[in-house]
Design an enzyme around this catalytic site. Structure first.
Site, PDB file in Angstrom:
ATOM      1  N   LYS A 193       0.884  -1.015   0.052  1.00  0.00           N
ATOM      2  CA  LYS A 193       0.259  -0.098  -0.288  1.00  0.00           C
ATOM      3  C   LYS A 193       0.927   1.290  -0.321  1.00  0.00           C
ATOM      4  O   LYS A 193       1.718   1.175   0.436  1.00  0.00           O
ATOM      5  CB  LYS A 193      -0.887   0.416   1.161  1.00  0.00           C
ATOM      6  CG  LYS A 193      -1.670   1.393   1.165  1.00  0.00           C
ATOM      7  CD  LYS A 193      -2.914   1.404   2.275  1.00  0.00           C
ATOM      8  CE  LYS A 193      -3.812   2.402   2.731  1.00  0.00           C
ATOM      9  NZ  LYS A 193      -4.996   2.135   3.706  1.00  0.00           N
TER      10      LYS A 193
ATOM     11  N   ASP B 123     -13.151   4.500  10.325  1.00  0.00           N
ATOM     12  CA  ASP B 123     -13.726   4.699   8.688  1.00  0.00           C
ATOM     13  C   ASP B 123     -14.289   2.996   7.986  1.00  0.00           C
ATOM     14  O   ASP B 123     -14.222   2.582   6.828  1.00  0.00           O
ATOM     15  CB  ASP B 123     -13.050   4.504   7.785  1.00  0.00           C
ATOM     16  CG  ASP B 123     -13.102   5.201   6.458  1.00  0.00           C
ATOM     17  OD1 ASP B 123     -14.196   5.633   6.807  1.00  0.00           O
ATOM     18  OD2 ASP B 123     -11.934   5.096   5.970  1.00  0.00           O
TER      19      ASP B 123
END
Ligand code: ADP
Ligand code: MG
Length: 464
Positions: A121, A226
Site C-alpha cells: 500500500k 472508517d
C-alpha cells in the site's frame, strides 16, 4: 498513476543518490533549491544537474522555477525510494499489478523471492478533494516540517503499527510485513471488499461478526472511524478481514461516541440495503426467524467496557509515537469531520488473486537493513539538529571527509541516507552562515521570491 517499475532497473547509484538528496532537502523546503540538491548529493563535476534531468524525464522529480530554481520529489519518486529500500531489505523482489485504488492510496501486488504474493500500500495523502486539501494547507502553512510526503509517511507508520498491534491481539487483519516511508507491505487478503459482494450465504452471521469487531475494538480502546463496506474484506468462506487503519482513534477521543455510532450505522445501513436484513424493534408477534437482529440490540458506546491505552505498548514498539499521532490526527480530522456518512471512496473493481504480469526488480542487491525505522531515526536526528540552529559540529567538517563521502560508491541504503544526511546538515549550516534566511519555503513566500538570496542562488546555478 502508472507505476512503471521498469525505470527502476535502469536507475544508477547516482540517480538514487540525487533522488535521496531531493528527499532530504524537502524536510525544509517544499521546492528544494537546485544548489542545495547539488551540495547534498555532492557528485563530482556538477554531475547532479545531469542526473536531475534524467530524474525529470522519468517524472521522479518535478521542476519548479516559479520562485527560484528548484525541484521536489513526485509521488513516483517517493515510491521508487521506498520500493528500492524494500527490495534491498529482501521484503519483495517484484511488483505486479495494481489491485486497489483507495481514497488516499494505491495498492499493488508484490512478490518475494520465494513467490509469496503480498500487498503493497502506497499512501498518497493530499489526493483528496481540493477543498479538503486547501483547509489542510491553511492549517499546515506555518509548519516547517510539513509536506505531503511527510504526512503520507506518518499515515503508513500508523497503519503499520496498528495492524501489527491488532494482529497481536487476535483481530482479523492482514499480517503487517514491513514499512518504509509511505509504503506498507502486508499479506494479501484472498477475498473481495464487501462492497463488491452481492450475495452471502449467511448474511446475519457475517453481520454479527462485523458488529462484534467494532465492539471488540472499542473494548480494546479503539475506534476504526472508517468501518464500512470498502474496508471489510470477505473471502469465499465468508471470513471477514478488516483493513485500512490510518484514521483510527482512541475511545478517549472527544468525538469517540460519534465515530463509534457512525461505524455501527454504516454497517446497519449497508446490510439493510444490500442483504435485506431488517432491524425492526423487537416485538413478540414477529415469528420470522430471518429478521436478525432487532434494533434494540444495537451496541451502544456507553455500555461497552473500554480499556483505553490497551495497545499503547505495541504501538510504541512499532515506532509510532504520541507526537506522530497528534500530527496525523490534526490532518485527518478535518477530513473525517468534513465527510458525511457516504464515505466517498472509489475502490477498484478489481481484487483478483491470480498472479500474472509481475515485473521483477533486478536491482543491485545490497545489505538488507533490519529495522523499519532506521531512516526515521535519521530523520528525527535531523529534525532535532535543525531545530536548535546552533551547534552542529558536523557543519564544520573538513573537506577531506566530504571526499570520503564522494568515494563511497557502494554504500547500502542506510549508509547512503546517513552520508547524505551529513552533507545536508553541512549544506544547511553553510547556507545559514552565508546568508541567514536562506531559501526556505516561507521566506520565499514572504518576500515574493525577490530576496537577494534568490538571485545569489540563480547566479550560482547559471555557472553549472
Ligand atoms: P484507502 O486507505 O486508500 O481506502 P485501503 O487500505 O482501504 O486504502 O485499500 C484500498 C483497496 O485495496 C481495498 O478496498 C482493497 O480492495 C484493496 N486492498 C487493500 N489492502 C489489501 C490487502 N491486504 N489484500 C488485498 N487487497 C487489499
Ligand atoms: Mg479504504
Amino acid at each position: 498513476m502508472k507505476l512503471d517499475v521498469d525505470v527502476l532497473r535502469y536507475l544508477s547509484k547516482d540517480d538514487f543518490r540525487v533522488l535521496t538528496a531531493v528527499e532530504m532537502g524537502m524536510r525544509n523546503h517544499e521546492i528544494v533549491p537546485s544548489e542545495l540538491i547539488g551540495r547534498i548529493a555532492s557528485l563530482k563535476h556538477g554531475g547532479t544537474y545531469k542526473v536531475l534531468k534524467n530524474l525529470l524525464k522519468h517524472k521522479l522529480v518535478h521542476h519548479d522555477s516559479s520562485k527560484y530554481d528548484g525541484f521536489r520529489l513526485t509521488y513516483l519518486g517517493y515510491d521508487f525510494l521506498a520500493i528500492k529500500t524494500m527490495v534491498n531489505r529482501g521484503v519483495f523482489t517484484a511488483v505486479g499489478r495494481q489491485i486497489g485504488v483507495g481514497k488516499e492510496s494505491d495498492i499493488f501486488e508484490v512478490a518475494s523471492e520465494d513467490g509469496t504474493v503480498m500487498a503493497m500500500k502506497l499512501h498518497r495523502l493530499g489526493r483528496t478533494s481540493f477543498r479538503a486539501v486547501k483547509s489542510k494547507r491553511d492549517y499546515l502553512r506555518h509548519r516547517s516540517s510539513f509536506n505531503w510526503l511527510y504526512l503520507s509517511r506518518l499515515a503508513a507508520l500508523k497503519e503499520f503499527a496498528f495492524m501489527k498491534a491488532l494482529e497481536e491481539h487476535g483481530f482479523p487483519v492482514p499480517n503487517a510485513v514491513d514499512c518504509n516511508r509511505h509504503c506498507v507491505v502486508m499479506s494479501l487478503i484472498q477475498g473481495y471488499p464487501l462492497v463488491q459482494v452481492k450475495q452471502l450465504q449467511n448474511p446475519d452471521t457475517v453481520f454479527e461478526t462485523i458488529i462484534g469487531l467494532v465492539v471488540r475494538l472499542a473494548e480494546h480502546g479503539l475506534i476504526h472511524c472508517d468501518f464500512n463496506e470498502f474496508n471489510i474484506m470477505i473471502d469465499d468462506d465468508e471470513k471477514v478481514t478488516m483493513i485500512d487503519f490510518p484514521q483510527m482513534v482512541s475511545v478517549s477521543h472527544r468525538n469517540a461516541q460519534m465515530y463509534f455510532d457512525r461505524d455501527i450505522e454504516c454497517i446497519y445501513k449497508f446490510f439493510g440495503k444490500r442483504f435485506n436484513l431488517s432491524f425492526e424493534e423487537h416485538s413478540d408477534d414477529i415469528d420470522n426467524s430471518e429478521v436478525v437482529p432487532d434494533e434494540s440490540s444495537r451496541p451502544s458506546f456507553s455500555s461497552i467496557t473500554k480499556t483505553a491505552g490497551f495497545l499503547d505498548k505495541e504501538l510504541a514498539a512499532s515506532g509510532f509515537t504520541r507526537k506522530d499521532e497528534d500530527e496525523i490526527q490534526k490532518f485527518i480530522e478535518g477530513d473525517v469531520e468534513e465527510d458525511d456518512l457516504s464515505h466517498g471512496e472509489h475502490d477498484s473493481e478489481l481484487c483478483q488473486t491470480n498472479i500474472k504480469g509481475f515485473d521483477s526488480l533486478h536491482l543491485d542487491q545490497e545489505e538488507p537493513t533490519s529495522s523499519c525505522n532506521e531512516e526515521d531515526q535519521v530523520d528525527e536526528n535531523l529534525q532535532s539538529s535543525e531545530a536548535g540552529q546552533s551547534g552542529d559540529p558536523e557543519g564544520q567538517n573538513s573537506s577531506s571527509e566530504e571526499e570520503d563521502n564522494e568515494q563511497k560508491g557502494d554504500e547500502d541504503d542506510t549508509e547512503l541516507v546517513k552520508s547524505l544526511a551529513k552533507q545536508r546538515r553541512r549544506a544547511m549550516a553553510q547556507a545559514r552562515k552565508g546568508h541567514k534566511n536562506t531559501a526556505s519555503r516561507n521566506s520565499y513566500k514572504d518576500k515574493g521570491g525577490k530576496s537577494s538570496n534568490n538571485s545569489k542562488i540563480q547566479k550560482q546555478l547559471s555557472s553549472w
